[in-house]
Design a protein around this motif. Structure first.
Motif: not given
Length: 553
Positions: A464-466, A521-523, A549-550
């Protein structure tokens, strides 16, 4: 003679007005001469000036073009020349996926992916080839003046065009999508290698020449012909390619494709192929001996089968052997099908000696019956039975069914009878008491066997990725079985999320192996897992790896 007297010529006396006029005329003539001379010189100077600036402009444009080509990069163009199964392309990240064929042209930043049971071959504009295994995804792009392939997941075989005076472009692969392996870059210094990304693990192997592998800011590692590298999180291991690595169907297919195109194979690959062929011959001989020793002719298990419109009716006998764990009836397109590895039916009753497998497709199959062991393998097999199944003929079956009081199911093309009746010769006839009991027992047995027939996948690989703010884009693949009831996706801020406690999402389609989780939630760092769902027992059969994943901010 009187002497002549010489007289001086005297000019007439001019008044001041005349003298001034004559001086003005002389000055006027001189000024006109100077102007003509000045104009001539100025014309020549202007021409030189203009030519100078024209040359300067053309040179500047050329230099700017060359610098821009270097900094921006030459776009990649390519073409799909082979497809098997469902191959998809996306021309822009904001567009939908569309199906591609063997004539589809590709441009810079196009995405290409293969779905289950699919393959694709891409021809690059410099003569190189890219071959994609099933469930793989890449992006065609460029870096400076070089070709850059962004590999999101799956397995790719790279046949790189050799550099020359006409082809100075380097070939690079960037493996992305997961924290910890975002910055793994492979630069080709050769002509043939493969790269694979499954979850957190990246593997690359060289079949010809070499590659340079760089992880983040670390020093590059040179992988030479006949070597491979495996990277997982912070662990890197370099080793020799084994014969087992080349026994992969996808790699063997690629080697076969190279041979068809008269692409020279390295001496290393040739030696390994010889080893594989020798092993296959040895394995075939061993299998022949093993089949012999597995009672195919000893008579411990004797199998018979007869094909009819309702399927194949099997009967068997045991001679001086017991089957406390029941039997496995296996089917294959070639002789000597085995368990596990072939389609099968489980027969749990040790006393049962007959079974009907409802196959009516008109094809020919090979069947064997094996004595089930407590472990997952079979050791004692029956003889091979080759049977051509009978294809359903519904032209008269419906009339016979309805005339006898049965209910004809058009979609399933079967005749349903009342509970106290049985189907005989495509007609519903009444059962006697003994037959009713046998029918009930058979139905119970079939229900158990149908439940046991599902072979759930034993491995799930998640990546996965963001890609955008607040989003996590997931994709996965399964092996070692099926996922007929779909999947469950779970997430948590802690490792090893489980179902049903950690925000589950249901995916009901087995072929749907991708999902984008939004509004995160971001970050923030999340952990994701996917499991193969068993709807009968309401549980997860197999979990994937943890995918960390960040989330992009």
């Amino acid at each position: 003679m009187p002497e002549k007297i010489k007289r001086k010529k005297t000019l007439p006396t001019l008044d001041s007005k005349t003298i001034n006029y004559l001086k003005a005329r002389k000055n006027q003539k001189n000024n006109m001469f100077i102007k003509r001379k000045s104009k001539s010189r100025l014309g020549r100077e202007n021409l030189t000036y203009y030519l100078y600036w024209l040359l300067f402009g053309v040179t500047s444009i050329g230099i700017i073009f060359m610098i821009s080509r270097f900094l921006i990069g030459r776009n990649v163009s390519a073409k799909i020349i082979y497809t098997q199964g469902e191959v998809m392309i996306k021309k822009d990240k904001n567009q939908e996926w569309e199906e591609a064929d063997a004539e589809t042209k590709l441009k810079n930043n196009y995405e290409i992916k293969t779905n289950a049971d699919s393959r694709a071959i891409i021809s690059l504009d410099n003569g190189g080839l890219i071959r994609l295994k099933q469930r793989s995804r890449i992006v065609l792009t460029s870096e400076s003046n070089d070709i850059l392939i962004i590999q999101n997941y799956g397995k790719i075989y790279h046949r790189v065009a050799k550099t020359s005076k006409k082809n100075k472009r380097q070939y690079k692969v960037l493996l992305t999508g997961t924290r910890g392996i975002d910055k793994i870059k492979i630069q080709s210094i050769g002509t043939a290698f493969w790269s694979e990304k499954i979850g957190m693990e990246v593997t690359a192997g060289v079949l010809e020449n070499g590659i340079k592998v760089t992880k983040g800011k670390e020093d590059p590692i040179i992988i030479e012909e006949g070597q491979k590298i495996t990277i997982e999180n912070q662990t890197k291991s370099k080793s020799d390619i084994q014969t087992a690595d080349l026994e992969d169907d996808f790699l063997l297919w690629n080697i076969e494709q190279d041979e068809k195109k008269n692409m020279a194979l390295s001496s290393y690959v040739s030696v390994k192929l010889s080893e594989i062929q020798n092993d296959q011959r040895s394995s075939e001989n061993n299998e022949t001996n093993q089949n012999s020793s597995q009672n195919s002719g000893s008579g411990d298990v004797v199998l018979k089968g007869t094909a009819g419109e309702d399927g194949i009716k099997f009967e068997w006998e045991l001679n001086d052997i017991k089957a406390p764990n029941g039997f496995k009836l296996v089917r294959g397109g070639n002789p000597n099908p085995i368990y596990p590895g072939s389609r099968y039916q489980s027969i749990s009753s040790p006393e049962k000696r007959q079974f009907t497998w409802k196959i009516t497709d008109g094809k020919t199959y090979y069947f064997r019956l094996c004595v089930a062991e407590a472990s997952t393998e079979c050791r004692v097999y029956s003889n091979n039975v080759e049977i051509e199944t009978v294809e359903k003929d519904t032209s008269t079956r419906r009339e016979d069914c309805e005339d006898s009081g049965g209910d004809w199911k058009k979609d399933e093309e079967i005749c349903e009878c009342e509970d106290d009746q049985k189907l005989q010769n495509n007609k519903c006839v009444d059962l006697n008491e003994e037959e009713e009991e046998e029918e009930e027992e058979e139905e119970e047995e079939e229900e158990k066997e149908e439940e046991e027939e599902v072979d759930y996948a034993n491995s799930v690989s998640l990546s996965g990725s963001s890609p955008d703010k607040g989003e996590a884009k997931l994709s996965w693949s399964i092996s070692g079985g099926q996922a007929p009831d779909g999947y469950k996706i779970v997430r948590s801020k802690s490792k090893n999320p489980t179902y049903p406690d950690d925000n589950p999402i249901s995916i009901t389609d087995e072929d749907d192996t991708g999902y984008t989780w939004e509004d995160l939630e971001e970050d923030e760092t999340y952990y994701f897992r996917v499991c193969v769902w068993n709807n009968t027992d309401k549980k997860c059969e197999t979990y994937s790896n943890n995918e960390e994943i960040e989330i992009d901010d």
